[in-house]
Scaffold this motif. Structure first.
Motif, PDB file in Angstrom:
ATOM      1  N   ASN A  31     -25.840 -38.172  19.849  1.00 27.05           N
ATOM      2  CA  ASN A  31     -25.889 -36.674  19.613  1.00 27.05           C
ATOM      3  C   ASN A  31     -26.157 -36.337  18.457  1.00 27.05           C
ATOM      4  OD1 ASN A  31     -24.196 -38.086  17.857  1.00 27.05           O
ATOM      5  ND2 ASN A  31     -22.210 -37.061  18.296  1.00 27.05           N
TER       6      ASN A  31
ATOM      7  N   ASN B 146     -19.785 -30.859  18.911  1.00 25.80           N
ATOM      8  CA  ASN B 146     -19.790 -30.533  20.708  1.00 25.80           C
ATOM      9  C   ASN B 146     -18.236 -30.537  21.115  1.00 25.80           C
ATOM     10  OD1 ASN B 146     -18.490 -33.136  21.312  1.00 25.80           O
ATOM     11  ND2 ASN B 146     -20.531 -34.059  20.601  1.00 25.80           N
TER      12      ASN B 146
ATOM     13  N   LEU C  63     -25.798 -25.473  30.144  1.00 27.48           N
ATOM     14  CA  LEU C  63     -26.407 -25.143  28.880  1.00 27.48           C
ATOM     15  C   LEU C  63     -27.110 -23.933  29.118  1.00 27.48           C
ATOM     16  CD1 LEU C  63     -27.498 -25.346  25.891  1.00 27.48           C
ATOM     17  CD2 LEU C  63     -29.265 -26.941  26.981  1.00 27.48           C
TER      18      LEU C  63
ATOM     19  N   SER D 259     -28.191 -31.428  29.550  1.00 30.00           N
ATOM     20  CA  SER D 259     -26.887 -32.581  28.920  1.00 30.00           C
ATOM     21  C   SER D 259     -26.233 -33.081  30.020  1.00 30.00           C
ATOM     22  CB  SER D 259     -26.144 -32.078  27.656  1.00 30.00           C
ATOM     23  OG  SER D 259     -25.551 -30.947  28.232  1.00 30.00           O
TER      24      SER D 259
ATOM     25  N   SER E 175     -18.508 -27.384  28.736  1.00 33.99           N
ATOM     26  CA  SER E 175     -18.498 -28.427  29.129  1.00 33.99           C
ATOM     27  C   SER E 175     -16.878 -28.609  29.892  1.00 33.99           C
ATOM     28  CB  SER E 175     -18.823 -29.779  28.463  1.00 33.99           C
ATOM     29  OG  SER E 175     -20.126 -29.721  28.109  1.00 33.99           O
TER      30      SER E 175
ATOM     31  N   SER F 253     -21.343 -29.615  32.963  1.00 31.56           N
ATOM     32  CA  SER F 253     -21.649 -29.234  31.761  1.00 31.56           C
ATOM     33  C   SER F 253     -22.861 -28.319  32.016  1.00 31.56           C
ATOM     34  CB  SER F 253     -22.431 -30.524  31.077  1.00 31.56           C
ATOM     35  OG  SER F 253     -21.552 -31.396  30.832  1.00 31.56           O
TER      36      SER F 253
ATOM     37  N   ASN G 182     -23.173 -23.397  25.033  1.00 30.36           N
ATOM     38  CA  ASN G 182     -22.532 -24.799  25.787  1.00 30.36           C
ATOM     39  C   ASN G 182     -21.447 -24.647  26.234  1.00 30.36           C
ATOM     40  OD1 ASN G 182     -24.948 -26.646  24.815  1.00 30.36           O
ATOM     41  ND2 ASN G 182     -24.478 -25.672  22.875  1.00 30.36           N
TER      42      ASN G 182
ATOM     43  N   GLN H  39     -22.482 -33.373  25.250  1.00 36.02           N
ATOM     44  CA  GLN H  39     -23.780 -32.764  25.087  1.00 36.02           C
ATOM     45  C   GLN H  39     -24.960 -33.481  24.745  1.00 36.02           C
ATOM     46  OE1 GLN H  39     -21.116 -29.114  23.389  1.00 36.02           O
ATOM     47  NE2 GLN H  39     -22.890 -29.163  22.528  1.00 36.02           N
TER      48      GLN H  39
END
Length: 965
Positions: free
Chosen positions: A117, A615, A486, A130, A521, A484, A519, A135
């Protein structure tokens, strides 16, 4: 600390101040087929070098950039990116194709052993997709057959790329295709197993009189499994403590034929429980006193995980006028990776109805259970609590299948603003969805119901006693889901201040831009997993979260040249504004200098400050209950006075109970584990200093040496409950101290009941905290030499090309400080329960290649120095009786033959001396299979070795063919 290369030769290049390793060539076509040289006055095209966003006309930077050329993937027989990248000295292997338990079906990249990470992965200079709430990039999603090169930048690069680049940056460059390319590869071990095959195709063309170009590609890859039982060194689990027996075999106490342990207060006199409280069944219904019986779980575990991958995609660009070019990239990956473990070991205390199980036991054995129950003080004549152990082999092995579907789309626009300035702007969206399906699991509630009479009885009392109907009754299918995403929107303007230059140098150049990233998730366990009903899994909640960041950045490059001397200054800065209140606005910056007094010598240095924002998993991880061992300080004698007394009272312990050991019900204390939304950013400072030598008296030779020093402060780490107790109650003694947030919830609730006992009703919660410190330092040494040899078998010139390269790292320090005032753990030259993967002091790769016309012969040597056990208190079960894994060397041989201009055939053997962890020529990479805890991530010890570090397949053959039309 978890820890944890060219057409005819492997040459690892390093872009240094004023120097780049020459790239030798593989078997060449005739000279008349080579393109004509460019006119001397033609200006080279401006390029973007990894580690900078400034378009420049040379490849020189202040940062060392190790370059892995595409030929290394061909010469090493590698289809998956992880295999070549992990051989780099800068890399401690992360999760790989040999990571079964622990493992998650991915391949990750871990620069300098600072954590996956903390390594930023780019493709074509832009962030890649990711795969989970941490991530991290899965290298399985990158098409190796399209790679032009892989650039590895040492040290923090957040000023250029933003968060995550603490250890460094790895940039995978994909090449354009002109025409049609097709190929495939097949690999097989000497033992006839572990087959891997891959087929790929790509077509590229230009159109509209060269204004546009497009490439589309597809790949299929299949990897077959290898089990631990297929290799002698991993067929039996070896225990952590040898007790003087260097090859002692260990196993699980949970047997397929069933074990009963009795911990009640009934009379054991005259029963087979009298000896040690445990009995085992040799045949259905008839038990005896247990005496050291164990189950060998190792053979049915995967050594190499099976994998199936489909990958399709493309990229294109079009100049719609005046040099303004629209471009796009699209990729889709379907990746399926399975894991397999031994059948579920059911363990725990269960309430057993005697009448329900009577038909399954002999009369004499049933009478023993009746005696135990009738003499207990609980007064229940019908039920008895027994600690049962039964490995349910009738259900088959535990299987876990991860199927990840990922896609990435990108669209951008670039072009000139005027004669001196250019722009580049793009938007990217990536999404990965993983479905994890588990088979072979057992429901705890169904298992209990089959024993207490509420459901049809199950027979666990002997080998093979579970019928198909019973198996169906207690089995449960479990599923997890991950999603996830991005998003990146970026715009940059780069160029020069007109023709303004200092001396004879290129003009002063700059770049300025902005970027937006988001980001998001989530992790979604099904009801069975979230409730804790699946045996082997603690109850845990779902995870979901997102955050974004808005950034401004700038770079400056000031070259100065006078005669043959060159001096160059570089600088970069970035301001990042996070939506996270705990992070907010942060600055990162970098500065570097290069000095070449003469063309033969270049000196360089760089300093950087970088960050990593927490994250989604660290911030918003759903809570799961666990039961770690610890001592409640409020139940000790010291709690009756001083600062400890005050903080215990503030924590809800009645004054009358201070110092009473009875407020701790047992050695394990219920604790929740989850995210911490108050986490702040990690920060790192790194500096490098190096020299590049290209002596004019030795043409074709380059030597570079770089010292690196990277320190990460406020690193996010979850420390144990025992350590947290110590830091809060015995050291801080302040309810408002950040470390004490575990025991003093912000909502004002109490973790204790009215008697001062910590119970499952509202237990303390442990999450990550910004308290650790990581540091790594050492020297990277690289050398390359290219020349011609005065003999040949296949050419008319009587000469052949010879190339040799060396890339090595000496690790001076690789340390981890878990929290302030903790003992410093230095993992350089160490392995084990605390350090995890081996971190050899010396690691190098060297390759020598001979190019004789159409034939390339190449030899590679991979070396790891010896490593020592990091814990003197544990005697690892190795074959030489020492606490040391000896030095390790592998040799590989490859032949590549250009049969025609359009067809190339390659054959190779990796590990030609068949060096396995239990080879007679090697004194045993055999380590503990029971000590798998570590301070940062998983220990990664599996199959009595570290299979991502040391070769477990043995001698391995591959053959490939490539066609270009």
């Amino acid at each position: 600390m978890s820890n944890k290369f060219t057409k005819s030769a492997l040459l690892t290049g390093t872009i240094m101040a004023g120097a780049m390793f020459a790239t030798p060539v593989m078997a060449q076509d005739d000279a008349q087929d080579e393109p004509a040289l460019q006119p001397a006055e033609a200006a080279p095209e401006a390029i973007i070098v990894t580690g900078s966003r400034i378009a420049r006309r040379n490849v020189e930077t202040a940062a060392p950039v190790a370059v892995v050329q595409d030929e290394e993937f061909e010469l090493s027989g590698t289809v998956n990116v992880e295999n070549v990248v992990n051989s780099l000295p800068q890399v401690i292997p992360g999760t790989t194709s040999f990571s079964n338990n622990p493992g998650n079906g991915t391949a990750t990249l871990n620069l300098r052993g600072l954590g996956s990470n903390r390594t930023l992965v780019l493709v074509n200079g832009r962030r890649w997709l990711s795969y989970d709430v941490a991530q991290i990039v899965d290298l399985n999603t990158i098409p190796s057959f399209l790679l032009d090169s892989v650039d590895v930048v040492t040290g923090g690069a957040s000023a250029v790329y933003g968060s995550d680049a603490l250890a460094g940056v790895v940039n995978f460059r994909l090449r354009d295709i002109d025409g049609l390319e097709m190929g495939g590869q097949y690999s097989l071990t000497e033992r006839g197993d572990g087959a891997r095959y891959e087929v790929h195709g790509a077509i590229g063309t230009s159109f509209d009189d060269g204004r546009g170009s497009a490439t589309v590609f597809a790949e299929y890859y299949n990897r077959q499994s290898v089990f631990q039982g297929d290799r002698a060194f991993s067929n039996f689990a070896l225990g952590g403590e040898t007790f003087g027996e260097p090859q002692q075999q260990f196993g699980s106490s949970t047997l397929p034929n069933g074990v009963i342990r009795y911990f009640g207060d009934g009379s054991r006199a005259g029963t087979e429980f009298a000896a040690n409280g445990a009995v085992v069944f040799d045949e259905p219904g008839n038990f005896r006193t247990r005496a050291g019986d164990t189950y060998n779980y190792a053979p049915v575990n995967y050594l190499q995980l099976p994998q199936e991958r489909y990958l399709i995609g493309g990229y294109a660009d079009y100049d719609f006028g005046g040099g303004h070019t629209a471009y796009t990239e699209v990729a889709y990956v379907n990746n399926r990776v399975a894991q397999e473990l031994a059948a579920t070991p059911v363990t725990g205390t269960f309430t057993v109805n005697l009448e329900a199980i009577q038909p399954f036991l002999t009369a004499g054995d049933f009478a023993q259970l009746q005696q135990l129950n009738s003499t207990e003080t609980d007064g229940d004549p019908d039920n008895i609590d027994l600690f049962l152990q039964r490995r349910t082999v009738e259900t088959g092995s535990r299987n876990s299948l991860d199927e990840r579907n990922a896609f990435r789309v990108l669209a951008g626009l670039r072009g000139p603003i005027n004669d001196y300035l250019n722009y580049d702007a793009y938007y990217m969206y990536a999404r990965t969805r993983n479905a994890n399906v588990q088979a072979g699991n057992i429901s705890r509630s169904a298992f209990q119901a089959g024993l207490d009479g509420s459901e049809p009885a199950i027979n666990i009392f002997g080998p093979g006693t579970l019928t198909p109907a019973m198996v169906d009754q207690i089995s449960i299918l479990a599923q997890n889901g991950d999603i996830s995403t991005l998003e990146v929107a970026s715009a940059v303007v780069s160029g020069t201040f007109g023709d303004f230059a200092l001396g004879d140098a290129e003009p002063i150049a700059f770049a300025i831009g902005s970027e937006y990233r988001r980001n998001a998730s989530e992790f979604i366990p099904d009801t069975a997993l979230s409730s804790g009903d699946v045996i082997g899994f603690n109850a845990g909640e779902a995870t979901e979260g997102a955050y974004d960041v808005k950034e401004l950045f700038a770079e400056l490059n000031v070259p100065i040249e006078f005669g043959s001397a060159r001096l160059e200054f570089t600088g970069a800065g970035r301001y990042s504004d996070y939506s996270l209140d705990s992070v907010g606005g942060v600055w990162t910056y970098a500065g570097g200098v290069e000095f070449a007094p003469i063309p033969d010598v270049t000196l360089r240095a760089q300093y950087q400050q970088a960050i990593r924002a927490p994250n989604v998993a660290e911030l918003f991880g759903g809570t799961a209950i666990g039961f770690p061992g610890a001592t409640d300080p409020c139940g000790t004698a010291g709690a009756t006075s001083g600062g400890l007394r005050d903080i215990c009272l503030a924590n809800g312990v009645p004054a009358s109970q201070l110092g009473n050991p009875g407020i701790q019900l047992n050695t394990q204390i219920p604790t929740l584990f989850g995210g911490n939304d108050q986490l702040q950013e990690e920060t790192s400072t790194s500096w490098t200093a190096g020299v590049v030598l290209q002596p004019s008296f030795l043409p074709g030779f380059t030597l570079t040496a770089d010292y690196f020093n990277i320190e990460i402060e406020d690193a996010i780490s979850t420390i144990s409950l025992a350590q947290t107790f110590d830091l809060c109650f015995l050291q801080a003694q302040d309810p408002n101290a950040p470390i004490c947030a575990t025991f003093f919830p912000s909502d004002g609730s109490s973790i204790r009941n009215s008697a001062g006992v910590i119970t499952e009703a509202n237990p303390p919660q442990l999450g990550g905290q910004n308290i650790a410190n990581l540091k790594v330092s050492g020297i990277d040494l690289q050398a390359a030499y290219s020349t011609t040899l005065p003999f040949s078998l296949l050419t008319d010139t009587g000469e052949q090309d010879f190339n040799i390269s060396f890339l090595g790292t000496w690790t001076e320090e690789s340390s981890f400080l878990a929290f302030p005032d903790a003992d410093l753990l230095d993992c350089a030259g160490q392995f084990g329960a605390n350090c995890g993967q081996p971190t050899p002091t010396f690691k190098w790769t060297t390759r020598a290649s001979f190019v004789d016309g159409p034939l390339t012969t190449s030899i590679r040597w991979r070396h790891l120095s010896a490593v020592n056990d990091d814990d003197d208190a544990v005697d690892y079960a190795d074959f030489n009786g020492s606490e040391r894994i000896p030095a390790y060397d592998l040799f590989d041989l490859t032949f590549s033959f250009a049969a025609t201009e359009k067809a190339t055939f390659t054959f190779g053997v990796n590990n030609i001396f068949d060096k396995l962890p239990q080879s007679p020529t090697f004194d045993g990479i055999i380590v503990s299979s029971t000590n798998d805890g570590t301070l940062l991530g998983d220990n990664q010890e599996q199959a009595n070795t570290y299979p991502s570090t040391y070769d477990v397949l043995g001698r391995d053959f591959f053959v490939s063919v490539d066609f270009k039309f």
